[in-house]
Design an enzyme around this catalytic site. Structure first.
Site, mmCIF file in Angstrom:
data_model
loop_
_atom_site.group_PDB
_atom_site.id
_atom_site.type_symbol
_atom_site.label_atom_id
_atom_site.label_comp_id
_atom_site.label_asym_id
_atom_site.label_seq_id
_atom_site.Cartn_x
_atom_site.Cartn_y
_atom_site.Cartn_z
ATOM 1 N N VAL A 45 32.628 60.835 -30.115
ATOM 2 C CA VAL A 45 32.399 61.961 -31.025
ATOM 3 C C VAL A 45 31.860 61.287 -32.449
ATOM 4 O O VAL A 45 31.364 62.112 -33.335
ATOM 5 C CB VAL A 45 33.683 62.698 -31.369
ATOM 6 C CG1 VAL A 45 34.764 61.829 -32.204
ATOM 7 C CG2 VAL A 45 33.390 63.914 -32.096
ATOM 8 N N TYR A 46 31.910 59.883 -32.569
ATOM 9 C CA TYR A 46 31.474 59.381 -33.595
ATOM 10 C C TYR A 46 29.983 59.398 -33.730
ATOM 11 O O TYR A 46 29.216 58.999 -33.071
ATOM 12 C CB TYR A 46 31.962 57.868 -33.751
ATOM 13 C CG TYR A 46 33.565 57.441 -33.923
ATOM 14 C CD1 TYR A 46 34.301 58.636 -34.053
ATOM 15 C CD2 TYR A 46 33.879 56.241 -33.727
ATOM 16 C CE1 TYR A 46 35.767 58.320 -34.147
ATOM 17 C CE2 TYR A 46 35.494 56.012 -33.528
ATOM 18 C CZ TYR A 46 36.107 57.024 -33.974
ATOM 19 O OH TYR A 46 37.647 56.869 -34.261
ATOM 20 N N SER A 47 29.283 59.892 -35.063
ATOM 21 C CA SER A 47 29.818 60.419 -36.105
ATOM 22 C C SER A 47 29.296 61.845 -36.324
ATOM 23 O O SER A 47 28.617 62.325 -37.234
ATOM 24 C CB SER A 47 29.650 59.679 -37.372
ATOM 25 O OG SER A 47 28.144 59.140 -37.243
#
Length: 319
Positions: A52-54
């Site tokens: 999920v980053y970023s």
């Protein structure tokens, strides 16, 4: 640099984990490559990221950190030198979230492709998914280990009760078990880790890699008044610490740092390293100075008096 075992069943890792949440967000690709080279050369070769980053950054959709890390692996040829940790479970788009077997199978392949590797050393459930039976989630992780796509599994953002239930489920059905926990824990965020999670960590001998180890930068001492946070990338995260207790902790860190010829960041990380259960706090670096702090923190041992002083000034306020 002396290694520590990640729980009773995990790999040996350095005492500081390099946080990858800044890769492609507040750290450019070129600067990320530079920091990774320096970190690995210094022995800080445990790198934590997430699919999920970023995604939170304007114009980003998730996967940016893994993608840059994968590009560095391809360019440097240093995949074998890194203990790679990533995560699954946070929302990556419509119907792309949770810990169902079908989604885990899809998500791990997407992460492997972005990371340009065929295995992940530590694959972590980014948060609990109560909609999916624990047996199903753990069976999916077990299959990834059997397939050689994952070496170890870990958990993040679980309650103590759910974490214990997950570990008991692994034992009951002879499935792969979490070897580590990634909780929110630092000098100004001591609960619920110490009250709810630490007993489970001790009972099952898990490794602990706390995130936000420097409280989004607050424990570096750079935020001394509300205006200091106004234009910072993580300014919104530190507002809750701009109070009497928060400033008392920062002042104590500064005094102890001076005594140890260190920096407040180094002392804050060294305090975490002295806490029961903690293996390797996660901290990110966006400059050579930040990285130098992480390297020095890995070798800083606080005296008992300093630890007790920090324990007292950071004691959680009763609700």
């Amino acid at each position: 640099m002396q290694k520590r075992k990640l729980g009773s069943n995990g790999p040996e890792v350095p005492p500081i984990t390099l946080g990858g949440n800044v890769f492609g967000w507040t750290l450019s690709e070129a600067d990320t490559f530079h920091q990774l080279e320096r970190a690995v050369d210094a022995g800080l070769n445990f790198v934590d990221t997430a699919d999920v980053y970023s995604r939170w950054a304007p114009g980003h959709s998730g996967g940016e950190s893994e993608t840059i890390l994968g590009q560095w692996f391809a360019k440097s040829g240093r995949r074998k030198d890194v203990i790679l940790a990533t995560k699954v479970g946070m929302e990556m788009g419509e119907d792309k979230k949770g810990l169902s077997p079908a989604y885990i199978a899809q998500a791990v392949d997407a992460s492997l492709k972005r990371l340009q590797t065929d295995y992940i050393d530590l694959y972590q459930a980014h948060k609990d998914d109560e909609a999916t039976p624990l047996e199903e989630t753990l069976s999916a992780f077990d299959k990834l280990i059997e397939a050689g796509k994952v070496r170890y599994i870990g958990a993040s953002n679980y309650t103590g009760a759910r974490l214990a239930k997950a570990l008991d489920t692994s034992q009951k059905y002879d499935l792969a078990a979490y070897v580590s926990l990634q909780p929110h824990y630092n000098l100004v965020e001591r609960l619920p880790f110490e009250s709810d999670l630490l007993p489970v960590v001790k009972k099952y001998q898990l490794g602990v890699i706390p995130y936000f180890s420097l409280a989004a930068g607050f424990l570096t001492g750079k935020y001394r008044k509300p205006e200091d946070a106004a234009n910072a990338a993580r300014g919104g995260m530190v507002k809750k610490y701009l109070n009497e207790r928060g400033f008392a902790v920062v002042n104590a860190l500064a005094e102890i740092a001076e005594r140890h010829k260190a920096t407040p960041s180094q002392v804050a990380l060294a305090w975490l390293l002295a806490q029961p259960g903690v293996t390797a706090p996660i901290a990110s670096a966006t400059s050579d100075k930040h990285l130098d702090d992480l390297i020095a923190a890995a070798n800083l041992e606080l005296d008992r008096e300093s630890i007790l002083e920090l324990d007292e000034v950071s004691a959680p306020v009763a609700a």
